[in-house]
Design an enzyme around this catalytic site. Structure first.
Site, PDB file in Angstrom:
ATOM      1  N   VAL A 177       1.150  -3.784   3.786  1.00 13.67           N
ATOM      2  CA  VAL A 177       1.142  -5.090   4.455  1.00 13.67           C
ATOM      3  C   VAL A 177       2.409  -5.913   4.190  1.00 13.67           C
ATOM      4  O   VAL A 177       2.571  -6.988   4.756  1.00 13.67           O
ATOM      5  CB  VAL A 177      -0.113  -5.939   4.124  1.00 13.67           C
ATOM      6  CG1 VAL A 177      -1.361  -5.361   4.748  1.00 13.67           C
ATOM      7  CG2 VAL A 177      -0.270  -6.148   2.632  1.00 13.67           C
TER       8      VAL A 177
ATOM      9  N   LYS B 138       0.286   3.329  -2.923  1.00  6.85           N
ATOM     10  CA  LYS B 138      -0.919   4.168  -3.070  1.00  6.85           C
ATOM     11  C   LYS B 138      -0.586   5.661  -3.010  1.00  6.85           C
ATOM     12  O   LYS B 138      -1.271   6.484  -3.615  1.00  6.85           O
ATOM     13  CB  LYS B 138      -1.946   3.804  -1.994  1.00  6.85           C
ATOM     14  CG  LYS B 138      -2.516   2.400  -2.180  1.00  6.85           C
ATOM     15  CD  LYS B 138      -3.381   1.952  -1.006  1.00  6.85           C
ATOM     16  CE  LYS B 138      -3.912   0.535  -1.278  1.00  6.85           C
ATOM     17  NZ  LYS B 138      -4.480  -0.108  -0.098  1.00  6.85           N
TER      18      LYS B 138
ATOM     19  N   TYR C 148      -3.813  -2.776 -10.165  1.00 11.44           N
ATOM     20  CA  TYR C 148      -3.679  -2.564  -8.715  1.00 11.44           C
ATOM     21  C   TYR C 148      -2.726  -3.602  -8.110  1.00 11.44           C
ATOM     22  O   TYR C 148      -1.828  -3.259  -7.320  1.00 11.44           O
ATOM     23  CB  TYR C 148      -5.055  -2.636  -8.060  1.00 11.44           C
ATOM     24  CG  TYR C 148      -5.027  -2.618  -6.553  1.00 11.44           C
ATOM     25  CD1 TYR C 148      -4.950  -1.420  -5.846  1.00 11.44           C
ATOM     26  CD2 TYR C 148      -5.066  -3.804  -5.815  1.00 11.44           C
ATOM     27  CE1 TYR C 148      -4.909  -1.413  -4.462  1.00 11.44           C
ATOM     28  CE2 TYR C 148      -5.029  -3.799  -4.438  1.00 11.44           C
ATOM     29  CZ  TYR C 148      -4.952  -2.604  -3.760  1.00 11.44           C
ATOM     30  OH  TYR C 148      -4.906  -2.597  -2.386  1.00 11.44           O
TER      31      TYR C 148
ATOM     32  N   SER D  81       0.801  -1.241   0.000  1.00 12.07           N
ATOM     33  CA  SER D  81       0.000   0.000   0.000  1.00 12.07           C
ATOM     34  C   SER D  81       0.825   1.278   0.000  1.00 12.07           C
ATOM     35  O   SER D  81       0.260   2.358  -0.172  1.00 12.07           O
ATOM     36  CB  SER D  81      -0.938   0.024   1.202  1.00 12.07           C
ATOM     37  OG  SER D  81      -2.027  -0.818   0.949  1.00 12.07           O
TER      38      SER D  81
ATOM     39  N   TYR E  50      -4.613   3.732   8.098  1.00  9.14           N
ATOM     40  CA  TYR E  50      -5.967   3.139   8.185  1.00  9.14           C
ATOM     41  C   TYR E  50      -6.687   3.516   9.488  1.00  9.14           C
ATOM     42  O   TYR E  50      -6.578   4.634   9.945  1.00  9.14           O
ATOM     43  CB  TYR E  50      -5.883   1.612   8.005  1.00  9.14           C
ATOM     44  CG  TYR E  50      -4.975   1.219   6.889  1.00  9.14           C
ATOM     45  CD1 TYR E  50      -5.234   1.639   5.597  1.00  9.14           C
ATOM     46  CD2 TYR E  50      -3.820   0.489   7.115  1.00  9.14           C
ATOM     47  CE1 TYR E  50      -4.395   1.305   4.556  1.00  9.14           C
ATOM     48  CE2 TYR E  50      -2.965   0.159   6.082  1.00  9.14           C
ATOM     49  CZ  TYR E  50      -3.271   0.571   4.812  1.00  9.14           C
ATOM     50  OH  TYR E  50      -2.435   0.253   3.793  1.00  9.14           O
TER      51      TYR E  50
HETATM   52  N1  GLN Z   1      -2.274  -5.369  -1.843  1.00  5.12           N
HETATM   53  C1  GLN Z   1      -2.817  -5.233  -0.527  1.00  5.12           C
HETATM   54  C2  GLN Z   1      -4.336  -5.421  -0.553  1.00  5.12           C
HETATM   55  O1  GLN Z   1      -4.982  -4.971  -1.439  1.00  5.12           O
HETATM   56  C3  GLN Z   1      -2.438  -3.900   0.012  1.00  5.12           C
HETATM   57  C4  GLN Z   1      -2.987  -3.671   1.374  1.00  5.12           C
HETATM   58  C5  GLN Z   1      -2.030  -2.972   2.288  1.00  5.12           C
HETATM   59  O2  GLN Z   1      -0.836  -2.924   2.063  1.00  5.12           O
HETATM   60  N2  GLN Z   1      -2.571  -2.471   3.368  1.00  5.12           N
HETATM   61  O3  GLN Z   1      -4.889  -6.011   0.322  1.00  5.12           O
END
Ligand code: GLN
Length: 307
Positions: free
Chosen positions: A261, A69, A191, A66, A243
């Site tokens: 993650v 993002k 994605y 993420s 988050y």
């Molecule tokens: N690729 C992961 C997902 O879509 C990214 C989530 C994350 O890093 N929090 O679940």
């Protein structure tokens, strides 16, 4: 204000926390991520003076997940400007990064660009312009670190894509509300590849200097973003970057940050430096447990935060 001794801080934080390696739980809902060694632990700090300080596994590349993002959002904002905010909000979600519940209530408009639903809208924007959207993210990252674009791990992308049922559900729901323009499969493919980009702590700390330096290229000089946009991105990172733990993270660490993650967290100390920590074990909210502790120690020991 006393100048920061980044070299000493990085060494000390790493040494203090080394014994706690292995804490937390490695993400296993993406099977390819479950194989990462939970004992990995790296820290890097990039100063606006151009110097880089690191400790532990700071040169080892990992799945940025993420953290991507943030950089995808920068590209989407450059393309759409403020019109993007009609399709994605700027409020903390208070729910897990992969939650579906708010989407139905809020007519397919995700709370912010850092939860999965919001990131899917951002990727949709990139898909409309770029044949291979993650290439644009990789090119931006390469440009920021003055090196060839970092690569993505195709096996990790495939593994996530095969298990992307929740993200697919979100994408279809948003499509039904008219908030996704490209085909759902195209957005999901892009994605998953974007999340599977691999970088090290040193590379990510350097890339995030863009936000510590108010929008200037990490090497200084060239302006890549207006200062006001860098300020706003930092605000979004602070309120939404970790988050539903963003409040607790601000309380404990006090820096704008983005987690993934894969166990990485980038953090920004505006006007001074950017940091990246990596430890694959996650806490309940999906943020690196040791990474958060390390950043908390950094701001405590240095006496610096945005507050
Ligand atoms: N690729 C992961 C997902 O879509 C990214 C989530 C994350 O890093 N929090 O679940």
């Amino acid at each position: 204000m006393r100048p920061l001794n980044l070299a000493a801080l990085v060494e000390r934080v790493h040494a203090e926390l080394l014994a706690q390696r292995g804490r937390g739980r490695v993400a296993d809902y993406i099977p390819a991520l479950a194989t990462v060694d939970p004992m990995r632990f790296g820290i890097a700090a990039a100063g606006l003076d151009g110097r880089l300080h690191c400790a532990g596994d700071a040169h080892q590349r990992f799945s940025i997940q993420s953290i991507s993002k943030l950089f995808a959002l920068i590209l989407a904002l450059q393309m759409e400007g403020r019109a993007l905010w009609r399709r994605v909000g700027r409020e903390p979600s208070g729910t897990a990064f992969n939650s579906l519940v708010q989407l139905e209530h809020e007519a397919g408009v995700p709370r912010n660009p850092f939860i999965n639903a919001g990131a899917l809208v951002v990727v949709d924007v990139l898909c409309a312009r770029h044949a291979v959207p993650q290439n644009a993210v990789q090119e931006l990252l390469g440009r920021l670190i003055d090196s060839p674009p970092p690569r993505h791990d195709a096996a990790v992308a495939r593994s996530e894509r095969e298990h992307a049922h929740r993200n697919a559900a979100m994408a279809h729901l948003m499509k039904s509300f008219g908030n996704l323009r490209c085909p759902v499969d195209q957005v999901l493919d892009a994605y998953c590849r974007q999340c599977a980009i691999e970088m090290s702590c040193t590379e990510l700390a350097r890339a995030a200097l863009l936000l510590a330096g108010h929008g200037l290229h990490p090497s200084g000089g060239e302006r890549l973003l207006p200062g006001s946009l860098a300020k706003r991105l930092n605000a979004l990172l602070l309120t939404c970057g970790t988050y539903d733990a963003a409040g607790d993270f601000a309380f404990r660490v006090g820096l704008p940050a983005k987690s993934g993650v894969g166990g990485g967290i980038v953090a920004v100390l505006p006007g001074e430096c950017a940091l990246c920590v990596w430890s694959p074990g996650l806490d309940e909210a999906g943020n690196s447990l040791l990474g958060t502790l390390a950043l908390e120690r950094f701001t405590t020991l240095s006496g610096r935060s945005v507050f």
